[in-house]
Design an enzyme around this catalytic site. Structure first.
Site, PDB file in Angstrom:
ATOM      1  CG  LEU A 115      -1.680  13.260  11.004  1.00  0.00           C
ATOM      2  CD1 LEU A 115      -0.698  13.107   9.842  1.00  0.00           C
ATOM      3  CD2 LEU A 115      -1.083  12.702  12.282  1.00  0.00           C
ATOM      4  CD  GLN A 159     -10.492  18.396  12.247  1.00  0.00           C
ATOM      5  OE1 GLN A 159     -10.667  18.882  13.354  1.00  0.00           O
ATOM      6  NE2 GLN A 159     -11.397  17.621  11.647  1.00  0.00           N
ATOM      7  N   GLY A 160      -8.015  22.371   9.229  1.00  0.00           N
ATOM      8  CA  GLY A 160      -8.063  23.786   8.896  1.00  0.00           C
ATOM      9  C   GLY A 160      -9.403  24.140   8.302  1.00  0.00           C
ATOM     10  CB  ALA A 161     -10.730  27.348   7.040  1.00  0.00           C
ATOM     11  CB  THR A 162      -9.794  24.976   2.788  1.00  0.00           C
ATOM     12  OG1 THR A 162      -8.378  24.951   3.005  1.00  0.00           O
ATOM     13  CG2 THR A 162     -10.276  26.411   2.784  1.00  0.00           C
ATOM     14  CB  ALA A 163      -7.646  20.748   3.715  1.00  0.00           C
ATOM     15  CB  VAL A 196      -3.552  16.789   7.624  1.00  0.00           C
ATOM     16  CG1 VAL A 196      -2.353  15.909   7.263  1.00  0.00           C
ATOM     17  CG2 VAL A 196      -3.492  18.093   6.828  1.00  0.00           C
ATOM     18  CE  LYS A 211      -3.988  21.358   3.178  1.00  0.00           C
ATOM     19  NZ  LYS A 211      -3.021  22.474   3.048  1.00  0.00           N
ATOM     20  CG  ASP A 243      -0.668  30.237   7.855  1.00  0.00           C
ATOM     21  OD1 ASP A 243      -0.581  30.991   8.842  1.00  0.00           O
ATOM     22  OD2 ASP A 243      -1.452  29.276   7.788  1.00  0.00           O
TER      23      ASP A 243
END
Length: 596
Positions: free
Chosen positions: A19, A21-25, A27, A42, A138
């Site tokens: 669903l 994506q980020g730098a640390t996780a 979903v 997450k 954010d």
């Protein structure tokens, strides 16, 4: 994690159901193993564990503290066999606000009702955050999720509290977090341009991000855009946001090293009514202020936005101006205030305004409350007439700008070009549909006005008949009294009175003849209008535009498929070729006929 699926004690998901994506996780869409309920999980990667422990725990604690319908709910915190933390959260079936805005039909912004839903949900969610002393840090369309209810209505929810922290209105912080395009200029200077400074940041940084997000939702575009884009021209991006004049809500650089074009209003091609724009622009101007001392505070922001959300829309169609209007006004205001708002928006003086509804006069007293006005909609508005001639300001629609055809030919370039063109054609379809609606309103309005004149003519003829009978009685009585010699002598007053009465009797047939002639002309106009309505009923402009939209959407989907699969074989008709024909094709449609 390894293999195609992953799981915790109670939840299972496929690694392909990403669903976000980020730098640390990352979903994923997951299901409860026992109940089958859909959730979002997450999953934090190893990079997240390089952060201090209190930072790692902050999001867990923050979500446990928050409980609101406009904030994504936390169900549980679980672990993978590798001991990686997993947040189990509410699943939002509609994707993010960003995914909604990336749909071609929203290339020029959300429809007015959907934008108001976004406004309401974000304001209510942010109000809950401030009540709990939380700054998000954010805010952006990608962190606003859309839930679709059983009735098809949207509910938007704030998510991703990885950067959030507890902060009261008068507190400051110095750490940097956020997304470039939505980042407050002071934070942008340090985080993106890498320029050290001693500034601290307050809760107003969220307000800046909200302002950029609202502008993006209203227009489909970012408010501050240097030539080449925000991420290619970072110095100019910073220059635009920090040198923005007070009151300006957007700045764009159209040519390399060129001047900045400042805008103090929302663009004409967005889907918001003028009535809503008038309410919204001061809010955007107040929160899109780089100077933290001059920027609105949350109290002022909540007061202004709540005021907008509590107003009710009254749809209005000015017949002589051939323009639709939407007046946002409080239900407790008086009709006198409503008329003043109409005058402000239409330029039509209060004493000249006359309203019809469903073909009949709408008599209104100034002290009546707006809540007593009939329910209106874009297709069933109040019809506004002026007692004096009004300038036809022409139709307020301008063709959307068609993008430049790519200089190179490849799947990616044509995919991007076709996506923009689908958005442009969606805008053309909306314009044609609105013209069609306004044409119907013009026909209905003129028909109602002619029927009103017809009733007035019949009433006038009836009054002339009654006056003629009574006048004849007066003259007969005057003659009999004169014959009986009741007057001592012929005096000038009685002679003048008799002369006036005879003069009125002579003119009444002339008035009646004039009204009959007007009635004949009115009947002729009604016949002509009926013929016009019959002709326009066969107009296929909307269907032709929708067919064109289907064709170019099919081409775009072909390029989308090729982009995803890496297939470089172009479709049988390249979109570049279609774009050459598009302006001609659009202009070849039978234009809606609008009576003047």
């Amino acid at each position: 994690m390894s293999g195609i699926t992953a799981s915790t004690t109670n939840y299972l998901w496929s690694l392909q159901d990403v669903l976000g994506q980020g730098a640390t996780a990352s979903v994923y869409k997951a299901r409860n193993k026992r109940l089958g309920e859909l959730v979002a999980v997450k999953v934090f990667n190893m990079l997240s564990y390089n952060r201090p422990h209190e930072v790692q725990m902050r999001e867990f604690e923050m979500l446990r503290k928050l409980n609101h319908s406009n904030i994504v709910r936390l169900y549980a915190v679980e672990e993978l066999p590798s001991k990686q933390k997993v947040l189990v959260m509410e699943y939002c079936s509609g994707g993010s606000l960003l995914s909604v805005l990336e749909e071609p039909e929203n290339a020029f912004g959300l429809p007015e009702t959907e934008f108001l839903t976004v406004l309401q949900c974000v304001v209510q969610g942010m109000n809950h955050l401030r009540e709990n002393g939380v700054v998000h840090r954010d805010i952006k369309p990608g962190n606003i999720m859309r839930q679709v209810g059983e009735d098809g209505r949207s509910v938007y929810k704030l998510t991703d509290f990885g950067a959030a922290r507890e902060l009261e209105d008068d507190e400051k912080f110095v750490s940097i977090y956020g997304t470039e395009e939505y980042l407050h200029p002071d934070m942008y200077e340090r985080a993106v341009l890498r320029k050290p400074h001693q500034k601290s940041y307050g809760v107003s940084v969220d307000l800046w991000s909200i302002g950029v997000t609202f502008y993006h939702a209203a227009t489909g575009s970012l408010p501050f855009t240097p030539y080449g884009g925000p991420r290619r021209n970072k110095l100019t991006m910073y220059k635009i946001t920090t040198e923005k004049p007070m009151g300006a809500i957007a700045g764009i650089q159209r040519v390399e090293d060129g001047p900045i074009e400042w805008s103090y209003h929302l663009p004409h091609n967005c889907q918001l009514s003028q009535g809503l724009m008038v309410q919204l622009v001061p809010v955007l101007a107040g929160i899109l202020e780089a100077d933290q001392e001059r920027c609105w505070g949350f109290d002022q922001f909540f007061t202004a936005t709540t005021d907008i959300l509590q107003r009710q829309p009254v749809h209005l169609f000015s017949l002589q101006q051939a323009m639709a209007h939407c007046i946002y006004i409080h239900h407790y205001n008086t009709v006198s205030v409503f008329f003043e708002e109409v005058a402000s928006q239409t330029g039509m003086a209060v004493q000249l305004q006359h309203l019809l509804y469903l073909g009949h006069d709408l008599p209104l007293e100034g002290n009546m409350k707006v809540v007593n006005l009939p329910r209106t909609s874009p297709t069933r508005p109040l019809i506004l007439l002026s007692f004096e001639p009004e300038a036809n300001t022409s139709l307020p629609y301008r063709e959307p700008e068609t993008p430049v055809i790519p200089s190179r030919f490849d799947v990616m370039a044509d995919y991007n070009f076709s996506k923009v063109m689908v958005g442009v054609v969606h805008q053309y379809v909306r314009i044609v549909q609105l013209l069609h609606t306004h044409r119907e309103l013009l026909l209905q309005g003129y028909y109602s006005y002619m029927m009103k004149l017809r009733r007035e003519c019949e009433e006038a003829m009836h009054n002339i008949t009654m006056i003629t009978i009574r006048l004849q009685s007066c003259l007969n009585l005057e003659h009999r009294t004169h014959t009986l010699g009741l007057y001592a002598s012929e005096n000038q007053v009685s002679a003048d009175s008799r002369q006036k009465l005879h003069l009125v009797r002579e003119h009444l047939p002339i008035y009646a003849a004039g009204i009959r002639e007007f009635q004949n002309r009115l009947e002729h106009l009604q016949i002509e209008q009926a013929k016009l309505a019959e002709t326009l009923a066969n107009d296929k402009s909307c269907q032709k535009m929708e067919m064109l939209l289907q064709k170019i959407t099919a081409i775009h989907q072909h390029y989308r498929k090729d982009r995803l699969t890496g297939n470089a074989v172009p479709p049988s008709q390249p979109v570049s070729e279609l774009s050459c024909k598009l302006p001609v094709a659009l202009r070849s449609q039978n234009p809606p006929v609008v009576p003047h």
